[in-house]
Design a protein around this motif. Structure first.
Motif, PDB file in Angstrom:
ATOM      1  N   ILE A  94      31.809  34.217  30.200  1.00  0.00           N
ATOM      2  CA  ILE A  94      32.920  33.933  31.115  1.00  0.00           C
ATOM      3  C   ILE A  94      32.525  34.237  32.550  1.00  0.00           C
ATOM      4  O   ILE A  94      32.802  33.458  33.461  1.00  0.00           O
ATOM      5  N   TRP A  98      32.384  31.638  35.753  1.00  0.00           N
ATOM      6  CA  TRP A  98      33.176  31.899  36.958  1.00  0.00           C
ATOM      7  C   TRP A  98      32.297  32.210  38.159  1.00  0.00           C
ATOM      8  O   TRP A  98      32.687  31.936  39.290  1.00  0.00           O
ATOM      9  N   GLY A 103      32.967  27.842  39.171  1.00  0.00           N
ATOM     10  CA  GLY A 103      34.017  28.863  39.216  1.00  0.00           C
ATOM     11  C   GLY A 103      35.137  28.545  40.191  1.00  0.00           C
ATOM     12  O   GLY A 103      36.281  28.936  39.981  1.00  0.00           O
ATOM     13  N   VAL A 107      39.051  29.002  39.451  1.00  0.00           N
ATOM     14  CA  VAL A 107      39.983  29.819  40.223  1.00  0.00           C
ATOM     15  C   VAL A 107      41.203  28.990  40.629  1.00  0.00           C
ATOM     16  O   VAL A 107      42.354  29.445  40.510  1.00  0.00           O
ATOM     17  N   ALA A 161      39.409  37.869  35.203  1.00  0.00           N
ATOM     18  CA  ALA A 161      39.332  36.722  36.120  1.00  0.00           C
ATOM     19  C   ALA A 161      40.262  36.922  37.316  1.00  0.00           C
ATOM     20  O   ALA A 161      39.875  36.697  38.469  1.00  0.00           O
ATOM     21  N   TYR A 165      38.390  37.442  40.782  1.00  0.00           N
ATOM     22  CA  TYR A 165      38.280  36.201  41.555  1.00  0.00           C
ATOM     23  C   TYR A 165      39.516  35.853  42.379  1.00  0.00           C
ATOM     24  O   TYR A 165      39.412  35.145  43.361  1.00  0.00           O
TER      25      TYR A 165
END
Lengths: 200, 200
Positions: A94, A98, A103, A107, A161, A165
């Protein structure tokens, strides 16, 4: 959905109509119950055209989500190997997606899913049917326990995430991927394969 | 920020201006570097008026975030007790807030933080300075390890909130709180107090 009026001069316009119809039908019915026929009907095109442009229902779903990767390809690859390191491999996979140029799209997808009920439904379908279902099958997890385990994995992975991010909370935002694999992998492993007293 | 023009007929309008100024200054400078004086300047009011309406900088921050609860009150309360059950208590506390009527405001806050860069900055400041800093102090965690541990806790807790309340992935979306406490508490505990090989 607001239907477009007037001519559709080119293929791009038709493809776009199909993608919009797909988003609507997938969000309304869920991935399993959505059919190419229903999506074609919504887009007012022949089902054969949908197959022609997008291939399978899964490929159409990925396209409608603007998914930067195909979980059908990368999940089995990530989970092959020792079962007791599957959590680490999943986190590594993952972070790899990302942290890559892809990525940015991922996002954008998360942001959109948070602010829009329909995108949230699509995202949920994506996570459940494309990511977690495959992961669970790959690891041979007990069918009765699988939905809970998969959703628990989702809590940890979605949070990683979001914090790395979107919210960019330090030091997680700029930590080396392998440090996060070491920190978070065991939590994911626990959700995937370990005993969960008080849950089962 | 777009400044309002014309008269400000009542207190509500002045309070609103102060809140808007506070959001901007907190997002730009971060909680620690933002001052009541700077916020008052941005809102074009006397600093004493800011204190009068909102009290401390922390209270103003909570008001500017529309925070449904005051972490200064509930975090120490949740973390008091056996150190090796702090993870479970923290998850129980968070589910208690989110499952309560106040949870609607909290969901709105998360949605907004995901789609708006400035709200994301505010949310990060909130998580770091109001929630995690307190939790870490309460547990007497090593100062060098604290930022990493706190951000790891944030990944699990933010993910739980996103999956349960925003994406609504089942069965986590409708699971009894105590089942989630049993499942997720140990992960949070690990981040808070246990050895993290490969991290430290």
């Amino acid at each position: 959905m607001v239907r477009r009026s007037g001519r559709r001069p080119g293929n791009q316009d038709t493809k776009q109509s199909i993608l919009e119809a797909a988003r609507q039908v997938f969000a309304e019915r869920g991935f399993d119950k959505a059919s190419i026929r229903a999506i074609a009907g919504e887009a007012q095109v022949d089902p054969a055209l949908v197959h022609h442009y997008f291939g399978t229902k899964e490929k159409l779903f990925l396209a409608s989500m603007n998914s930067p990767v195909d979980p059908a390809e990368i999940i089995p690859q990530a989970l092959a190997g020792p079962r007791d390191e599957a959590g680490e491999r999943l986190v590594r996979l993952i972070l790899g997606v990302w942290d890559s140029p892809a990525g940015t799209a991922a996002v954008a997808l998360i942001r959109s899913a948070m602010s829009n009920e329909w995108t949230a439904r699509l995202m949920r379908e994506f996570i459940v049917t494309q990511v977690l279902r495959r992961a669970v099958a790959e690891l041979g997890i007990d069918e009765e326990e699988a939905p809970v385990r998969a959703a628990l994995v989702a809590t940890q992975v979605a949070g990683l995430a979001v914090v790395r991010y979107v919210l960019k909370v330090e030091p997680v935002a700029s930590a080396p991927a392998e440090q996060l694999v070491a920190a978070i992998g065991p939590s994911v492993q626990r959700y995937l394969t370990e005993d969960l007293p008080g849950v089962f």
